[in-house]
Enzyme design. Structure first.
Site, PDB file in Angstrom:
ATOM      1  N   TYR A  32       0.824  -1.210   0.000  1.00 51.66           N
ATOM      2  CA  TYR A  32       0.000   0.000   0.000  1.00 51.66           C
ATOM      3  C   TYR A  32       0.853   1.253   0.000  1.00 51.66           C
ATOM      4  CZ  TYR A  32       0.948   1.022   4.948  1.00 51.66           C
ATOM      5  OH  TYR A  32       1.562   1.353   6.127  1.00 51.66           O
ATOM      6  N   LEU A 201      11.347   1.347   6.675  1.00 49.84           N
ATOM      7  CA  LEU A 201      10.691   1.890   5.495  1.00 49.84           C
ATOM      8  C   LEU A 201      11.396   3.206   5.158  1.00 49.84           C
ATOM      9  CD1 LEU A 201       8.260   1.474   3.538  1.00 49.84           C
ATOM     10  CD2 LEU A 201       7.171   3.291   4.838  1.00 49.84           C
TER      11      LEU A 201
HETATM   12  C1  LIG Z   1       6.731   2.040   9.467  1.00 51.98           C
HETATM   13  C2  LIG Z   1       6.711   3.375   8.800  1.00 51.98           C
HETATM   14  N1  LIG Z   1       7.858   4.073   8.714  1.00 51.98           N
HETATM   15  C3  LIG Z   1       7.901   5.290   8.126  1.00 51.98           C
HETATM   16  C4  LIG Z   1       6.763   5.876   7.602  1.00 51.98           C
HETATM   17  C5  LIG Z   1       6.840   7.239   6.953  1.00 51.98           C
HETATM   18  O1  LIG Z   1       6.797   7.096   5.560  1.00 51.98           O
HETATM   19  P1  LIG Z   1       6.284   8.285   4.624  1.00 51.98           P
HETATM   20  O2  LIG Z   1       7.147   9.460   4.936  1.00 51.98           O
HETATM   21  O3  LIG Z   1       6.528   7.757   3.239  1.00 51.98           O
HETATM   22  O4  LIG Z   1       4.858   8.526   4.942  1.00 51.98           O
HETATM   23  C6  LIG Z   1       5.557   5.179   7.653  1.00 51.98           C
HETATM   24  C7  LIG Z   1       4.335   5.782   7.086  1.00 51.98           C
HETATM   25  O5  LIG Z   1       3.266   5.272   7.196  1.00 51.98           O
HETATM   26  C8  LIG Z   1       5.527   3.895   8.256  1.00 51.98           C
HETATM   27  O6  LIG Z   1       4.381   3.188   8.326  1.00 51.98           O
END
Ligand SMILES: Cc1ncc(COP(=O)(O)O)c(C=O)c1O
Length: 279
Positions: A32, A201
């Site tokens: 997602y 991530l």
């Molecule tokens: C585990 C995790 N880390 C980091 C992020 C931050 O990612 P982004 O800046 O792409 O929203 C998210 C966002 O949902 C996340 O679920």
């Protein structure tokens, strides 16, 4: 007001029917993204689509539409929500098929919803949010934005029950990221954040922040902070995500942090990352 899309069409609220043998539901077999639109303009949509493609390849999932088609559907969904800030959640599952573990002969399915997003103000950033640290018990491939979020949910719930906003994961004595955000520390003028390896991530917001820090000529170490360093030594810290941009921390476990001063380096970083991500 929330707008829904399933497979190949927009559906009315209240009419969403989930097939029981849908693999997103049975296995969390899918990936997602969440992207924000501000006054109709997407923030980092190309980067989100690129990451969707990376996640799909990593779990050997064929996308049901081209990235350009997905971009158009996501934009259409955002446009149907009348709000200054709109968050679009979109997922691709491996589809609907009799439940067996191995890949079925099924068509992958796009599902999404779009709804008004919460806008965080600089006033709320001056207050900040508190975090607790929890063991990172997730799998080795957290760089994939997979639907499997049970450890993240349990961590966030632990934070809520402790009266905190977010849970920061610690693995082998080092901070990885948080349950739904990335983590940065600031110590003696140097920004710290975990490197984008398989275990975190690589947040789209994180990437814009790193670009902003470099652009401003500030010092950055993309290296893991030890839990002790993060809990006891950083003078300031923040979490980052699509829906928050940057949110400073006011407490880490029982330790209180000073509210951000006007002179804090975090403010220019916030300003520059906004320019880069909205440019
Ligand atoms: C585990 C995790 N880390 C980091 C992020 C931050 O990612 P982004 O800046 O792409 O929203 C998210 C966002 O949902 C996340 O679920």
């Amino acid at each position: 007001m929330t707008v829904y899309y399933y497979k190949d069409r927009f559906i009315e609220s209240g009419q969403q029917l989930l097939p029981i043998e849908e693999r997103a539901y049975n296995f969390g077999d899918g990936i997602y993204e969440v992207v924000r639109f501000e006054r109709g303009v997407p923030v980092g949509l190309s980067e989100h689509l690129e990451r969707l493609e990376t996640s799909a390849a990593a779990v050997r999932l064929r996308l049901p539409y081209s990235l350009e088609e997905i971009r158009a559907i996501v934009a259409e969904a955002a446009g149907r929500v009348k709000s200054e800030a709109v968050d679009v959640y979109f997922q691709i599952s491996r589809g609907e098929a009799p439940r067996v573990h191995a890949f079925p002969d099924a068509e992958p399915v796009l599902a999404l919803f779009a709804r008004p997003g919460k806008v965080h103000t600089d006033e709320s950033r001056r207050v900040g949010v508190s975090v607790i640290t929890v063991p990172d018990e997730r799998w080795a491939n957290c760089y994939i934005k997979s639907l499997n979020l049970l450890p993240n949910i349990l961590a966030k719930q632990a934070a809520v029950e402790a009266g905190a906003y977010e849970a920061v994961f610690v693995r082998d004595g080092f901070v990885t990221e948080a349950s739904a955000s990335n983590v940065f520390g600031l110590h003696e003028g140097v920004f710290y954040t975990a490197p984008a390896e398989r275990g975190i991530l690589n947040g789209i917001t994180r990437r814009f922040i790193i670009a902003a820090i470099r652009d401003l000529g500030y010092a950055l170490k993309e290296e893991r902070m030890s839990a002790a360093f993060f809990e006891q030594e950083v003078e300031a810290a923040f979490i980052s995500s699509t829906t928050m941009d940057i949110m400073p921390l006011c407490a880490i476990n029982s330790r209180k942090l000073q509210p951000l001063e006007d002179t804090s380096l975090i403010w220019p970083v916030l300003g520059r990352m906004r320019e880069l991500s909205r440019g």
